[in-house]
Design a protein around this motif. Sequence first.
Motif, PDB file in Angstrom:
ATOM      1  N   UNK A 122       0.838  -1.201   0.000  1.00 24.44           N
ATOM      2  CA  UNK A 122       0.000   0.000   0.000  1.00 24.44           C
ATOM      3  C   UNK A 122       0.873   1.252   0.000  1.00 24.44           C
ATOM      4  N   UNK A 123       1.997   1.201   0.719  1.00 24.23           N
ATOM      5  CA  UNK A 123       2.896   2.349   0.794  1.00 24.23           C
ATOM      6  C   UNK A 123       3.522   2.682  -0.546  1.00 24.23           C
ATOM      7  N   UNK A 124       3.438   1.755  -1.504  1.00 24.63           N
ATOM      8  CA  UNK A 124       4.000   1.956  -2.839  1.00 24.63           C
ATOM      9  C   UNK A 124       2.898   2.133  -3.879  1.00 24.63           C
ATOM     10  N   UNK A 125       1.672   2.351  -3.398  1.00 22.67           N
ATOM     11  CA  UNK A 125       0.551   2.584  -4.300  1.00 22.67           C
ATOM     12  C   UNK A 125      -0.208   1.328  -4.679  1.00 22.67           C
ATOM     13  N   UNK A 126       0.060   0.205  -3.996  1.00 20.55           N
ATOM     14  CA  UNK A 126      -0.604  -1.053  -4.329  1.00 20.55           C
ATOM     15  C   UNK A 126      -1.689  -1.427  -3.343  1.00 20.55           C
ATOM     16  N   UNK A 127      -2.089  -2.713  -3.379  1.00 20.61           N
ATOM     17  CA  UNK A 127      -3.182  -3.193  -2.536  1.00 20.61           C
ATOM     18  C   UNK A 127      -2.739  -4.169  -1.450  1.00 20.61           C
ATOM     19  N   UNK A 128      -1.479  -4.610  -1.486  1.00 22.55           N
ATOM     20  CA  UNK A 128      -0.976  -5.597  -0.511  1.00 22.55           C
ATOM     21  C   UNK A 128      -1.918  -6.795  -0.423  1.00 22.55           C
ATOM     22  N   UNK A 129      -2.397  -7.257  -1.568  1.00 21.01           N
ATOM     23  CA  UNK A 129      -3.376  -8.341  -1.597  1.00 21.01           C
ATOM     24  C   UNK A 129      -2.781  -9.668  -2.034  1.00 21.01           C
ATOM     25  N   UNK A 130      -3.649 -10.654  -2.131  1.00 21.77           N
ATOM     26  CA  UNK A 130      -3.276 -11.967  -2.648  1.00 21.77           C
ATOM     27  C   UNK A 130      -4.215 -12.296  -3.811  1.00 21.77           C
ATOM     28  N   UNK A 131      -3.986 -13.431  -4.459  1.00 22.05           N
ATOM     29  CA  UNK A 131      -4.782 -13.755  -5.644  1.00 22.05           C
ATOM     30  C   UNK A 131      -5.059 -15.245  -5.740  1.00 22.05           C
ATOM     31  N   UNK A 132      -6.087 -15.549  -6.525  1.00 24.21           N
ATOM     32  CA  UNK A 132      -6.441 -16.925  -6.868  1.00 24.21           C
ATOM     33  C   UNK A 132      -6.463 -17.016  -8.385  1.00 24.21           C
ATOM     34  N   UNK A 133      -5.741 -17.984  -8.943  1.00 26.48           N
ATOM     35  CA  UNK A 133      -5.754 -18.227 -10.383  1.00 26.48           C
ATOM     36  C   UNK A 133      -6.401 -19.585 -10.638  1.00 26.48           C
ATOM     37  N   UNK A 134      -7.452 -19.598 -11.435  1.00 24.10           N
ATOM     38  CA  UNK A 134      -8.063 -20.855 -11.889  1.00 24.10           C
ATOM     39  C   UNK A 134      -7.531 -21.106 -13.292  1.00 24.10           C
ATOM     40  N   UNK A 135      -6.650 -22.079 -13.394  1.00 25.78           N
ATOM     41  CA  UNK A 135      -5.930 -22.363 -14.641  1.00 25.78           C
ATOM     42  C   UNK A 135      -6.630 -23.505 -15.363  1.00 25.78           C
ATOM     43  N   UNK A 136      -7.281 -23.193 -16.480  1.00 27.37           N
ATOM     44  CA  UNK A 136      -8.027 -24.214 -17.219  1.00 27.37           C
ATOM     45  C   UNK A 136      -7.248 -24.756 -18.412  1.00 27.37           C
ATOM     46  N   UNK A 137      -6.078 -24.163 -18.707  1.00 30.76           N
ATOM     47  CA  UNK A 137      -5.319 -24.577 -19.893  1.00 30.76           C
ATOM     48  C   UNK A 137      -3.916 -25.081 -19.591  1.00 30.76           C
ATOM     49  N   UNK A 138      -3.450 -24.894 -18.369  1.00 27.46           N
ATOM     50  CA  UNK A 138      -2.100 -25.320 -18.027  1.00 27.46           C
ATOM     51  C   UNK A 138      -1.032 -24.320 -18.433  1.00 27.46           C
TER      52      UNK A 138
END
Length: 325
Positions: A122-138
Amino acid sequence: MDDLKSILSEADRAALSQAGYRSVSDLEGVTLSTLCQDTSIDRKAAAAVLRFTKGQVPSTNSPQSSCPSHSKSETILTFCREIDSLLKGGVHTGRLTELVGPPGTGKTQLAMQLAVDVQVPVSFGGLSGSSIIIDTEGGVTAKRLRDLTSALEDHLRRNGESCKSSAELLGNIRVIRTFDFTELAGIMNILPLLVSEGDNCKLVIIDSIAAPVRGEEESFSRQQLLSLIGQRLRELAITKNIAVVTTNHTTDRQTKDTSETFTVAALGNTWSHEVSDRILLSCNPATQILTAAIEKSATLPQGTAQFRITEKGIRGAPKKPPTGG
């Protein structure tokens, strides 16, 4: 901007005003890099301004903002200034964004870049978040994600920003592999729970939405399921105030009268109605320069941005040298 007296010098406040930033609303969606470039104030002061403006929005836990529509839309940087400018700060939370294009146009690369960049502090202008990737193609690989997280760690440390290690950044990306439409539909049932269980999950990616239905006979039931998935993704984006990004392929269609061939996004109008923002990606085979274009959006004006894929991730295209007169 008198409220900034406690954190900014008079000169910095004047620089903000001269650059056109005269109210909190003027700073909505502005990235740290853009603010520094526009005003020439240092990064620490610019980051303080962005933190302050985020604090002016009522907390999502307050009575005034219990309704999802009161959640402030935030943005995820792409690390390409041109794309971030095109998208008015980056990919927005609370919206379903689609990256569409033929093979080799950077859809998966851009999606993985977002999964890494959502962790910018956040201090660098971001969200300090995490993510989920659903990979359907590999197509999502651990090696490429390691390259991107290492590049982010190096960039933040070179700019004097304390951050997580590359391994820790990689651990904040949850990849779920699915192989058919039934598995994808099943994931939709538990996706809200997965988001809630995540460490400040701010991004869900499906790469790609088209692969699970490729080769299946187009039918009314398939269109119903696609519509249901789209509705659930949009609802998830709004209620959780997260960004949902899907990738999609293109397909050829013919006009009925002239049989002229033209290219459109796959999955038809049923799916298209669920998409908030559609970004069309293309590649110039001669230069390997890629282009992102706003094809559909209720809030973003039409425009294009050029970019390239490097070892360190998505970056701006090289500037053309001025022509001699």
